[in-house]
Design an enzyme around this catalytic site. Structure first.
Site, PDB file in Angstrom:
ATOM      1  N   ARG A 289      11.980  -6.373   4.379  1.00  0.00           N
ATOM      2  CA  ARG A 289      11.769  -4.955   4.077  1.00  0.00           C
ATOM      3  C   ARG A 289      12.803  -4.061   4.764  1.00  0.00           C
ATOM      4  NH1 ARG A 289       5.976  -2.176   4.502  1.00  0.00           N
ATOM      5  NH2 ARG A 289       6.098  -2.614   6.735  1.00  0.00           N
TER       6      ARG A 289
ATOM      7  N   ARG B 197      -8.823   1.193   9.717  1.00  0.00           N
ATOM      8  CA  ARG B 197      -8.346  -0.160   9.977  1.00  0.00           C
ATOM      9  C   ARG B 197      -9.314  -0.923  10.869  1.00  0.00           C
ATOM     10  NH1 ARG B 197      -2.678   0.834   9.041  1.00  0.00           N
ATOM     11  NH2 ARG B 197      -1.447  -1.075   9.077  1.00  0.00           N
TER      12      ARG B 197
ATOM     13  N   ARG C  91       0.640  -8.532  13.621  1.00  0.00           N
ATOM     14  CA  ARG C  91      -0.024  -7.627  12.679  1.00  0.00           C
ATOM     15  C   ARG C  91      -0.976  -8.373  11.751  1.00  0.00           C
ATOM     16  NH1 ARG C  91       4.984  -5.202  10.232  1.00  0.00           N
ATOM     17  NH2 ARG C  91       3.701  -4.052   8.765  1.00  0.00           N
TER      18      ARG C  91
ATOM     19  N   LYS D  71       0.823  -1.217   0.000  1.00  0.00           N
ATOM     20  CA  LYS D  71       0.000   0.000   0.000  1.00  0.00           C
ATOM     21  C   LYS D  71       0.859   1.269   0.000  1.00  0.00           C
ATOM     22  CE  LYS D  71      -2.163  -0.797   3.871  1.00  0.00           C
ATOM     23  NZ  LYS D  71      -1.657  -2.091   4.316  1.00  0.00           N
TER      24      LYS D  71
ATOM     25  N   ARG E 104      12.162  -1.991  10.221  1.00  0.00           N
ATOM     26  CA  ARG E 104      11.166  -1.504  11.181  1.00  0.00           C
ATOM     27  C   ARG E 104      11.016  -2.496  12.327  1.00  0.00           C
ATOM     28  NH1 ARG E 104       5.916   0.228   7.738  1.00  0.00           N
ATOM     29  NH2 ARG E 104       4.948  -0.888   9.472  1.00  0.00           N
TER      30      ARG E 104
HETATM   31  P1  ADP Z   1       1.722  -1.599   7.331  1.00  0.00           P
HETATM   32  O1  ADP Z   1       3.078  -1.495   6.744  1.00  0.00           O
HETATM   33  O2  ADP Z   1       1.506  -2.764   8.201  1.00  0.00           O
HETATM   34  O3  ADP Z   1       0.612  -1.364   6.360  1.00  0.00           O
HETATM   35  P2  ADP Z   1       1.504   1.042   8.529  1.00  0.00           P
HETATM   36  O4  ADP Z   1       2.779   1.662   8.182  1.00  0.00           O
HETATM   37  O5  ADP Z   1       0.267   1.473   7.802  1.00  0.00           O
HETATM   38  O6  ADP Z   1       1.662  -0.529   8.460  1.00  0.00           O
HETATM   39  O7  ADP Z   1       1.207   1.186  10.099  1.00  0.00           O
HETATM   40  C1  ADP Z   1       2.148   0.768  11.049  1.00  0.00           C
HETATM   41  C2  ADP Z   1       1.498   0.685  12.413  1.00  0.00           C
HETATM   42  O8  ADP Z   1       0.919   1.955  12.780  1.00  0.00           O
HETATM   43  C3  ADP Z   1       0.334  -0.301  12.540  1.00  0.00           C
HETATM   44  O9  ADP Z   1       0.760  -1.626  12.756  1.00  0.00           O
HETATM   45  C4  ADP Z   1      -0.416   0.282  13.750  1.00  0.00           C
HETATM   46  O10 ADP Z   1       0.222  -0.026  14.964  1.00  0.00           O
HETATM   47  C5  ADP Z   1      -0.281   1.775  13.533  1.00  0.00           C
HETATM   48  N1  ADP Z   1      -1.432   2.269  12.746  1.00  0.00           N
HETATM   49  C6  ADP Z   1      -1.380   2.753  11.474  1.00  0.00           C
HETATM   50  N2  ADP Z   1      -2.608   3.106  11.052  1.00  0.00           N
HETATM   51  C7  ADP Z   1      -3.471   2.815  12.066  1.00  0.00           C
HETATM   52  C8  ADP Z   1      -4.875   2.921  12.248  1.00  0.00           C
HETATM   53  N3  ADP Z   1      -5.667   3.378  11.267  1.00  0.00           N
HETATM   54  N4  ADP Z   1      -5.404   2.532  13.446  1.00  0.00           N
HETATM   55  C9  ADP Z   1      -4.620   2.066  14.411  1.00  0.00           C
HETATM   56  N5  ADP Z   1      -3.301   1.925  14.315  1.00  0.00           N
HETATM   57  C10 ADP Z   1      -2.704   2.295  13.159  1.00  0.00           C
END
Ligand code: ADP
Ligand code: ZN
Length: 210
Positions: free
Chosen positions: A122, A88, A166, A13, A155
């Protein structure tokens, strides 16, 4: 065009949104990036959310909703945006309807096996946020970003235990949004297994963009 990018962690994404933002002339809003910037800056928000994020859990709805509500009140997103990583949860999706109207939700579909493969290699640029991959797309110089020269790191939440968490959280709390948006007629499914450029072509076609 107001878009939501939905999909499991590792669906790509962030990478796709970074390209689509120029293509569609729509600001990219990533809640994950906002949280990571807050953590790096050690701001009150960052301090509050660090442990939760490192463990692969979700930040609580109230905090996240308020953050997005404020961001979407700004002028640059009056007519278009790409929301990446929000909503989410169903509660976040319900809240979103009270302050914005989404046109289309893209569901980036990818099997778990691919997710694990992608996340476990990653590398993220600390400076520009670009996503590299140890085997699939390594930077030319070890440990440095080709885009901006920043250093790349793994990360905390890409470590195996957090990745497992996750995926669990995604299945329980986020995946129900697929049917939620499908039933509203807003959902478009996109296969997220091919290479980025191919996915983008498919996305343009699906949105009937030139
Ligand atoms: P990914 O690479 O898993 O898509 P993101 O970079 O979008 O992850 O988000 C990393 C972390 O930030 C999530 O695992 C969560 O802890 C937090 N986070 C991001 N967006 C949200 C949200 N909409 N609601 C709650 N927590 C969030
Ligand atoms: Zn960089």
């Amino acid at each position: 065009m107001k878009l939501v990018f939905l999909g499991p962690p590792g669906a790509g994404k962030g990478t796709l949104a970074a390209k689509a933002t120029t293509l569609f002339n729509a600001p990219h809003i990533s809640t994950g990036n906002i949280f990571r910037e807050a953590i790096a800056a050690k701001s009150p928000l960052g301090v509050k959310v660090k442990a939760v994020i490192d463990a692969g859990k979700l930040v609580d709805d109230a905090v996240t909703i308020e953050l997005v509500r404020e961001r979407l009140a700004k002028d640059d997103v009056k007519t278009s945006y790409i929301l990446d990583g929000f909503p989410r949860t169903i509660a976040q999706a319900e809240a979103l309807t009270t302050f914005s109207r989404v046109d289309t939700v893209i569901n980036f579909d990818v099997p778990d096996s691919v997710v694990i493969e992608r996340l476990s290699g990653r590398l993220v640029c600390r400076k520009c946020g670009f996503n590299w991959h140890k085997s699939f797309n390594p930077p030319q110089k070890d440990n440095f970003c080709d885009e901006c020269g920043g250093d790349v790191y793994i990360r905390e939440d890409d470590k195996p235990e957090a990745v497992k968490k996750r995926l669990e959280v995604y299945r329980e709390q986020t995946a129900p949004l697929i049917e939620y948006y499908r039933s509203k007629g807003l959902l478009v499914d996109i296969d997220a297994r091919p290479q980025v450029d191919i996915i983008l072509e498919n996305l343009k076609k699906a949105l009937r963009r030139p």
